[in-house]
Motif scaffolding. Structure first.
Motif, mmCIF file in Angstrom:
data_model
loop_
_atom_site.group_PDB
_atom_site.id
_atom_site.type_symbol
_atom_site.label_atom_id
_atom_site.label_comp_id
_atom_site.label_asym_id
_atom_site.label_seq_id
_atom_site.Cartn_x
_atom_site.Cartn_y
_atom_site.Cartn_z
ATOM 1 N N PHE A 48 35.888 47.949 29.713
ATOM 2 C CA PHE A 48 34.718 47.220 29.217
ATOM 3 C C PHE A 48 35.095 46.351 28.009
ATOM 4 C CE2 PHE A 48 31.203 47.092 26.129
ATOM 5 C CZ PHE A 48 30.296 46.322 26.859
ATOM 6 N N TYR A 49 35.748 47.009 27.017
ATOM 7 C CA TYR A 49 36.060 46.251 25.797
ATOM 8 C C TYR A 49 37.091 45.153 26.077
ATOM 9 C CZ TYR A 49 33.188 49.467 23.257
ATOM 10 O OH TYR A 49 32.101 50.171 22.824
ATOM 11 N N ASP A 50 38.034 45.426 26.987
ATOM 12 C CA ASP A 50 39.023 44.410 27.325
ATOM 13 C C ASP A 50 38.378 43.234 28.061
ATOM 14 O OD1 ASP A 50 40.950 45.897 26.181
ATOM 15 O OD2 ASP A 50 41.895 46.597 28.044
ATOM 16 N N SER A 51 37.271 43.518 28.790
ATOM 17 C CA SER A 51 36.697 42.494 29.668
ATOM 18 C C SER A 51 35.567 41.701 29.023
ATOM 19 C CB SER A 51 36.129 43.148 30.927
ATOM 20 O OG SER A 51 37.089 43.955 31.530
ATOM 21 N N LEU A 52 34.975 42.264 27.967
ATOM 22 C CA LEU A 52 33.715 41.717 27.462
ATOM 23 C C LEU A 52 33.773 40.201 27.190
ATOM 24 C CD1 LEU A 52 30.904 42.617 26.826
ATOM 25 C CD2 LEU A 52 31.588 43.080 24.476
ATOM 26 N N LEU A 53 34.824 39.761 26.543
ATOM 27 C CA LEU A 53 34.905 38.337 26.201
ATOM 28 C C LEU A 53 34.953 37.492 27.478
ATOM 29 C CD1 LEU A 53 35.188 36.229 23.956
ATOM 30 C CD2 LEU A 53 37.675 36.437 24.191
ATOM 31 N N GLN A 54 35.755 37.953 28.413
ATOM 32 C CA GLN A 54 35.873 37.181 29.659
ATOM 33 C C GLN A 54 34.555 37.166 30.429
ATOM 34 O OE1 GLN A 54 39.371 37.851 31.988
ATOM 35 N NE2 GLN A 54 38.431 36.887 33.788
ATOM 36 N N VAL A 55 33.842 38.298 30.399
ATOM 37 C CA VAL A 55 32.534 38.364 31.073
ATOM 38 C C VAL A 55 31.621 37.282 30.498
ATOM 39 C CG1 VAL A 55 30.454 39.772 31.356
ATOM 40 C CG2 VAL A 55 32.697 40.811 31.647
ATOM 41 N N ARG A 56 31.603 37.203 29.164
ATOM 42 C CA ARG A 56 30.703 36.234 28.531
ATOM 43 C C ARG A 56 31.103 34.799 28.890
ATOM 44 N NH1 ARG A 56 30.719 39.572 22.944
ATOM 45 N NH2 ARG A 56 29.106 41.073 23.537
ATOM 46 N N ILE A 57 32.425 34.534 28.762
ATOM 47 C CA ILE A 57 32.883 33.171 29.076
ATOM 48 C C ILE A 57 32.563 32.841 30.532
ATOM 49 C CG2 ILE A 57 34.927 31.707 29.357
ATOM 50 C CD1 ILE A 57 36.157 33.237 26.981
ATOM 51 N N ILE A 73 34.450 37.195 36.989
ATOM 52 C CA ILE A 73 33.437 37.842 36.141
ATOM 53 C C ILE A 73 33.789 39.281 35.760
ATOM 54 C CG2 ILE A 73 31.531 36.415 36.978
ATOM 55 C CD1 ILE A 73 30.754 38.764 38.811
ATOM 56 N N LYS A 74 34.951 39.787 36.223
ATOM 57 C CA LYS A 74 35.455 41.127 35.884
ATOM 58 C C LYS A 74 34.662 42.254 36.530
ATOM 59 C CE LYS A 74 38.629 41.499 32.980
ATOM 60 N NZ LYS A 74 40.004 41.738 33.371
ATOM 61 N N LEU A 75 34.094 41.942 37.676
ATOM 62 C CA LEU A 75 33.445 42.988 38.442
ATOM 63 C C LEU A 75 34.550 43.840 39.061
ATOM 64 C CD1 LEU A 75 30.866 44.167 39.702
ATOM 65 C CD2 LEU A 75 31.074 42.471 41.535
ATOM 66 N N ARG A 76 34.352 45.174 39.062
ATOM 67 C CA ARG A 76 35.374 46.057 39.635
ATOM 68 C C ARG A 76 35.585 45.740 41.100
ATOM 69 N NH1 ARG A 76 34.482 52.171 39.327
ATOM 70 N NH2 ARG A 76 36.027 51.956 40.989
ATOM 71 N N PHE A 77 36.802 45.918 41.568
ATOM 72 C CA PHE A 77 37.163 45.579 42.951
ATOM 73 C C PHE A 77 36.160 46.126 43.969
ATOM 74 C CE2 PHE A 77 38.752 48.358 46.287
ATOM 75 C CZ PHE A 77 38.912 47.438 47.303
ATOM 76 N N PHE A 78 35.829 47.414 43.791
ATOM 77 C CA PHE A 78 35.039 48.085 44.820
ATOM 78 C C PHE A 78 33.629 47.469 44.953
ATOM 79 C CE2 PHE A 78 32.410 51.802 46.152
ATOM 80 C CZ PHE A 78 32.929 51.906 47.427
ATOM 81 N N TYR A 79 33.027 47.169 43.772
ATOM 82 C CA TYR A 79 31.681 46.572 43.810
ATOM 83 C C TYR A 79 31.753 45.139 44.330
ATOM 84 C CZ TYR A 79 30.607 50.565 40.860
ATOM 85 O OH TYR A 79 30.469 51.830 40.380
ATOM 86 N N ALA A 80 32.806 44.422 43.932
ATOM 87 C CA ALA A 80 32.968 43.028 44.367
ATOM 88 C C ALA A 80 33.102 42.998 45.895
ATOM 89 C CB ALA A 80 34.200 42.421 43.710
ATOM 90 N N PHE A 81 33.839 43.972 46.389
ATOM 91 C CA PHE A 81 34.054 44.053 47.837
ATOM 92 C C PHE A 81 32.709 44.254 48.561
ATOM 93 C CE2 PHE A 81 34.287 47.949 50.547
ATOM 94 C CZ PHE A 81 34.672 47.370 51.743
ATOM 95 N N ILE A 82 31.872 45.151 48.018
ATOM 96 C CA ILE A 82 30.557 45.370 48.655
ATOM 97 C C ILE A 82 29.702 44.105 48.558
ATOM 98 C CG2 ILE A 82 28.427 46.729 48.556
ATOM 99 C CD1 ILE A 82 30.110 49.057 47.523
#
Ligand code: ADP
Length: 641
Positions: free
Chosen positions: A53-62, A160-169
């Motif tokens: 989460f903390y590693d991804s937060l900036l990228q999520v926002r951008i 958007i840094k969605l986890r693989f499994f959710y992105a796949f669904i």
């Protein structure tokens, strides 16, 4: 052409690749990942998601910022290329997708975002995908919007840094949604849908596998870093332990150095004392010998009867003096060789004191200096019967009394005893010159006289106190002095003795219950002890516990007892014994019966013995004279386990 070098290279390359693959497989196992969802097992998943989460937060926002703007800006394209459904397209963009994406972007600044972020990303992917799906369905002939769909897959899987499994669904649901809308609701031409599906399925497959790998490596890095941190911590701990060990070892070495230094000083002192003793001895032996030989020669020459009688008396006196000296030297040698035996018998302590009193009333020093001789008895006559070695006890008291009378110029000399904490304390007190603290340290050493550096004023070998101390130690007691220069001296020594009724004095004076609290009827203690009194003391000290004792009179016997297949719960090991000493016996016993605890019995103040006994494998030690309470408690520590 066949080249053995190249083949070898190939083989070794294949071999190292195989090794790498095997390492990879064992790592996957170790990581405990679910191969399908990529989730870790247990707490690790929580920790990873926190980190992710903390590693991804900036990228999520951008990403949300960009995707929102792009989704909005594409409205311009609607104006240009869409005519019939423009308002529906705008509705999807500005009422559906853009507000949702904006909300997620804004919400990402809230502290609650962390709890639902993956769900929101999933919904965003799905809604944005569905939005474009509807657009493409409404305008199946306009291929521009299919590119938009690709962008959505692109963003959903990688951006958007969605986890693989959710992105796949979400990806496949979007595809399903598109097909349902196109084929069932809007009846789009099947060929068009099939053509689009080719692209969409490809995009989904590529996105899926790529996202899988990206996430797998993120998780692997996390796992390896965790392992690295753990190992770092472990190394730090080892380092800390090492530092502590080094410090401890340094302390031990320093302590050892101090001990060595003290031992060296003692050895030097002893050497000095020995030389002084030899000089003294030579003088001491020569003086009476001179007298004997000189007067024996004169005896031949004189005719006078009186003179003859006088010479004979001088020869006899000198002979006695010499005999005393020789006896002292023999005693010292016997003690040193460890062959001095105690001769126990029943006698009245009060009678012994009376005898000494009478004897010293006619002592030449007492008479010459008119000293008062007193005797203080600590028990009534009928209770003063003890079992002990009368001769040796008398010898110690005579030594002390002799010194007191010899060194005291005026005043009194007192001999007496009293009971203290179950022990018999005997003392000789005088009003003589006293001794300073420095001298008090040395007077019990062998060959020591207070006048070591000069010619002795008083006759004496410097052995009396050393012999007394050795005797008292042999009895299991200790000797000490209280004195100040000019204020006289008191020499004390303590004894553990039995009184005539077969009980220790202790029982009458002290009603301690400690030894009754223990019931060791089913236990066996092996007592390795060469001195009968000491064995007797152990026996009497432990009799109320009901413990069974086996007596070994030397180290060899102790080893033999241990070799027999019999119960032994604890061993009391005297260190100084004939035939085989306690240290050697301990070493052998520990090699055959490692589990049996061994308590060494060391002489009081013999630091070296204690250290050596622990080094030899003893579990503990007890110093003689034994303090009964702590002695029993120490045994309990090992036997009551
Ligand atoms: P010695 O044969 O010289 O008496 P000891 O070992 O009996 O040898 O005594 C050692 C020294 O301790 C004596 O030489 C003396 O200096 C000192 N000393 C012993 N007893 C007394 C005492 N009661 N008062 C003062 N000094 C004493």
């Amino acid at each position: 052409m066949f080249s053995p070098g190249k083949t070898k290279e190939k083989i070794s390359k294949a071999y190292s690749e195989k090794k790498l693959m095997m390492a990879q497989q064992s790592l996957v196992k170790e990581m405990g990942l679910n191969k399908f969802t990529l989730a870790f097992q247990g707490d690790n998943e929580k920790r990873f998601m926190e980190r992710y989460f903390y590693d991804s937060l900036l990228q999520v926002r951008i990403s949300f910022f960009l995707v929102t703007i792009l989704y909005g800006i594409f409205g311009i394209l609607d104006n240009i290329v869409v005519s019939e459904y423009k308002h529906v397209f705008h509705l999807i963009r500005y009422v559906g997708v853009v507000p949702l994406l904006s909300f997620v972007l804004i919400f990402s600044f809230s502290e609650h975002f962390k709890k639902v972020w993956q769900l929101l990303l999933f919904v965003s992917f799905l809604v944005a995908g569905m939005g474009i799906s509807i657009m493409t369905v409404l305008m199946p002939d306009n291929y521009l919007y299919y590119a938009g769909m690709m962008l959505i897959f692109f963003a959903g899987y990688f951006f958007i840094k969605l986890r693989f499994f959710y992105a796949f669904i979400a990806g496949w649901l979007t595809l399903l949604g598109y097909n349902v809308a196109a084929l069932i609701i809007f009846n789009v031409d099947k060929i068009t849908v099939l053509a689009n599906d080719f692209f969409y399925i490809s995009a989904n497959l590529i996105g899926m596998f790529a996202a899988y790998h990206i996430e797998y490596y993120a998780r692997r890095d996390f796992f390896l870093k965790q392992q690295l941190d753990r190992q770092k911590l472990h190394v730090e701990e080892i380092n800390k332990g090492l530092e502590e060990k080094v410090k401890q070892r340094t302390r031990e070495l320093e302590l050892q150095n101090i001990k060595l230094e003290a031992a060296k000083n003692r050895a030097e002192q002893s050497d000095k004392l020995k030389s002084a003793f030899l000089a003294n001895m030579s003088h001491e032996i020569r003086t009476p010998m001179n007298g004997i030989i000189g007067f024996a020669n004169l005896l031949n020459e004189t005719e006078s009867k009186e003179e003859r009688e006088e010479f004979v008396k001088i020869i006899v006196d000198n002979g006695n003096h010499l005999l005393n000296l020789i006896n002292e030297i023999i005693d010292i040698s016997k003690i040193e060789a460890g062959i001095l035996e105690l001769n126990l018998r029943e006698f009245s302590l009060n009678e012994l004191l009376d005898e000494l009193h009478k004897f010293f009333l006619s002592d030449k020093n007492v008479m010459a200096k008119n000293l008062e001789v007193r005797c203080k008895k600590g028990l009534p006559d009928d209770q003063s019967v003890i079992i002990f070695d009368r001769t040796r006890l008398k010898q110690v008291l005579i030594n002390l009394m002799n010194n007191a009378c010899k060194f005291t110029e005026k005043g009194s000399v007192e001999v007496g005893y009293y009971l203290n904490a179950g022990q018999l304390i005997l003392y000789v007190k005088d009003t003589g010159p006293g001794l300073d603290e420095e001298m008090q340290k040395y007077i019990f050493e062998r060959f020591m006289t207070a006048t070591i550096d000069s010619t002795p004023q008083q006759e004496g070998s410097g052995l009396g106190l050393a012999i007394s101390k050795a005797f008292v130690n042999l009895f299991g007691g200790d000797i000490w002095i209280e004195s100040k220069p000019g204020e006289g001296s008191i020499f004390y020594f303590n004894l553990m003795v039995e009184n005539g009724a077969g009980k220790l004095f202790k029982d009458e004076t002290y009603n301690t219950k400690y030894d009754m609290e223990y019931n060791w009827q089913d236990k066996v203690i092996l007592v390795a002890e060469d001195v009968a009194t000491n064995y007797l003391l152990v026996q009497k000290s432990l009799r109320k516990t009901g413990v069974k004792l086996i007596w070994a009179k030397n180290g060899r016997e102790a080893v033999d007892e241990c070799k027999k297949d019999q119960q032994i719960d604890l061993i009391l090991m005297d260190i100084r014994m004939p035939i085989m000493n306690g240290l050697e016996a301990t070493g052998i016993i520990k090699s055959i019966r490692k589990e049996v605890p061994i308590i060494a019995q060391t002489a009081y103040a013999m630091d070296g013995d204690r250290i050596r006994s622990l080094e030899a494998g003893c579990d503990d030690y007890v110093s003689k004279p034994i303090d009964l309470k702590s002695f029993v408690e120490l045994i309990a520590k090992y036997i009551d386990k």
